[in-house]
Design a protein around this motif. Structure first.
Motif, PDB file in Angstrom:
ATOM      1  N   PRO A  44       0.823  -1.001   0.076  1.00 19.31           N
ATOM      2  CA  PRO A  44       0.221  -0.128   0.021  1.00 19.31           C
ATOM      3  C   PRO A  44       1.215   1.411   0.113  1.00 19.31           C
ATOM      4  N   ALA A  45       0.076   2.595  -0.020  1.00 20.99           N
ATOM      5  CA  ALA A  45       0.996   3.741  -0.777  1.00 20.99           C
ATOM      6  C   ALA A  45       1.098   4.242   0.692  1.00 20.99           C
ATOM      7  N   ASP A  46       0.352   4.441   1.713  1.00 22.20           N
ATOM      8  CA  ASP A  46       0.244   4.760   2.682  1.00 22.20           C
ATOM      9  C   ASP A  46       1.301   3.842   4.354  1.00 22.20           C
ATOM     10  N   GLN A  47       1.898   2.468   3.307  1.00 21.50           N
ATOM     11  CA  GLN A  47       2.476   1.758   4.169  1.00 21.50           C
ATOM     12  C   GLN A  47       4.349   2.216   5.061  1.00 21.50           C
ATOM     13  N   VAL A  48       4.698   2.361   5.924  1.00 21.15           N
ATOM     14  CA  VAL A  48       5.686   3.176   6.011  1.00 21.15           C
ATOM     15  C   VAL A  48       6.662   1.920   5.251  1.00 21.15           C
ATOM     16  N   GLY A  49       8.162   2.042   5.185  1.00 18.78           N
ATOM     17  CA  GLY A  49       8.420   0.841   4.388  1.00 18.78           C
ATOM     18  C   GLY A  49       8.163   0.769   2.925  1.00 18.78           C
ATOM     19  N   VAL A  51       8.374   1.516  -1.180  1.00 20.33           N
ATOM     20  CA  VAL A  51       9.247   2.044  -1.488  1.00 20.33           C
ATOM     21  C   VAL A  51       7.754   2.461  -3.182  1.00 20.33           C
ATOM     22  N   ARG A  52       8.523   4.014  -3.217  1.00 22.28           N
ATOM     23  CA  ARG A  52       8.033   4.336  -5.251  1.00 22.28           C
ATOM     24  C   ARG A  52       8.826   4.326  -6.316  1.00 22.28           C
ATOM     25  N   HIS A  57       9.556  12.630 -17.122  1.00 18.87           N
ATOM     26  CA  HIS A  57       8.993  13.254 -18.381  1.00 18.87           C
ATOM     27  C   HIS A  57      10.036  12.980 -19.650  1.00 18.87           C
ATOM     28  N   GLU A  58      12.049  12.991 -18.725  1.00 21.45           N
ATOM     29  CA  GLU A  58      12.926  12.901 -19.730  1.00 21.45           C
ATOM     30  C   GLU A  58      13.446  11.446 -19.037  1.00 21.45           C
ATOM     31  N   GLY A  59      12.106  10.521 -19.157  1.00 18.15           N
ATOM     32  CA  GLY A  59      13.254   9.252 -18.052  1.00 18.15           C
ATOM     33  C   GLY A  59      13.712   8.608 -17.084  1.00 18.15           C
ATOM     34  N   GLY A  60      14.635   9.700 -16.311  1.00 18.74           N
ATOM     35  CA  GLY A  60      14.855   9.833 -15.114  1.00 18.74           C
ATOM     36  C   GLY A  60      13.575   9.043 -14.516  1.00 18.74           C
ATOM     37  N   ARG A  61      14.729   8.081 -13.240  1.00 20.29           N
ATOM     38  CA  ARG A  61      14.106   6.710 -12.294  1.00 20.29           C
ATOM     39  C   ARG A  61      14.534   7.354 -11.019  1.00 20.29           C
ATOM     40  N   ILE A  62      13.638   7.482 -10.273  1.00 14.15           N
ATOM     41  CA  ILE A  62      14.320   7.375  -8.673  1.00 14.15           C
ATOM     42  C   ILE A  62      13.335   6.719  -7.538  1.00 14.15           C
ATOM     43  N   ARG A  63      14.137   5.946  -7.002  1.00 17.64           N
ATOM     44  CA  ARG A  63      13.271   5.170  -6.325  1.00 17.64           C
ATOM     45  C   ARG A  63      13.680   5.449  -4.709  1.00 17.64           C
ATOM     46  N   GLU A  64      12.169   5.989  -3.656  1.00 19.52           N
ATOM     47  CA  GLU A  64      12.478   6.376  -2.733  1.00 19.52           C
ATOM     48  C   GLU A  64      11.396   5.846  -1.810  1.00 19.52           C
ATOM     49  N   GLU A  65      12.105   5.353  -0.135  1.00 17.31           N
ATOM     50  CA  GLU A  65      11.057   4.482   0.725  1.00 17.31           C
ATOM     51  C   GLU A  65      10.862   5.678   1.555  1.00 17.31           C
ATOM     52  N   LEU A  66       9.521   5.118   1.887  1.00 15.12           N
ATOM     53  CA  LEU A  66       8.386   6.052   3.056  1.00 15.12           C
ATOM     54  C   LEU A  66       8.681   6.052   4.192  1.00 15.12           C
ATOM     55  N   LEU A  67       9.444   6.711   4.949  1.00 14.57           N
ATOM     56  CA  LEU A  67       9.719   6.632   6.173  1.00 14.57           C
ATOM     57  C   LEU A  67       8.976   6.982   7.155  1.00 14.57           C
TER      58      LEU A  67
END
Length: 144
Positions: A44-49, A51-52, A57-67
């Motif tokens: 779930p997108a609201d679960q701590v831990g 990863v989105r 739009h330029e194709g750059g990818r980012i991965r982030e962890e909800l703290l």
């Protein structure tokens, strides 16, 4: 260590603004810089831990962890796991406050990260603009 701090008064009440900004997977729905996003491993997108994993739009990818995510404090905190930016130890927090006199929302968004001196100015500007555009887009959605 670099620090970015952006504030804005949003033309939305706090429930409207939080309804958009609390969605950790919702960047492409309101932010003009991002094209797609998904939460890894079906969490779930609201679960701590969780990863989105999102793409600009330029194709750059980012991965982030909800703290942290608090509906009571209108707060979201996360860290970058991987990005096409030259940052290390990146941690960020967004928090909203009601402006009781006007029915608007005061938003603050900060980030701290390590970056090489040669990349600092451009990276600080990029992060600042990312936060500014997020707040502007949410504000415009509910503009009176």
């Amino acid at each position: 260590m670099a620090r970015v701090y952006v504030t804005m008064v949003l033309d939305a009440d706090i429930e409207q603004a939080w309804g958009v900004l609390r969605d950790f997977n919702g960047l492409p729905d309101y932010h003009p810089m991002f094209a797609e996003s998904h939460i890894e491993d079906g969490r779930p997108a609201d679960q701590v831990g969780c990863v989105r994993n999102f793409v600009d739009h330029e194709g750059g990818r980012i991965r982030e962890e909800l703290l942290a995510l608090s509906d009571r404090e209108y707060l979201c905190a996360y860290r970058i796991l991987e990005a096409g930016m030259p940052v290390r130890n990146y941690v960020s927090q967004m928090r909203l406050w009601p402006v009781t006199e006007s029915g608007q929302t005061f938003g603050e968004w900060w980030a701290e990260f390590d970056v090489d001196p040669a990349d600092e100015a451009a990276t600080v500007e990029r992060v600042t603009e990312t936060f500014r555009q997020a707040f502007q887009s949410v504000s415009a959605r509910f503009s009176r």
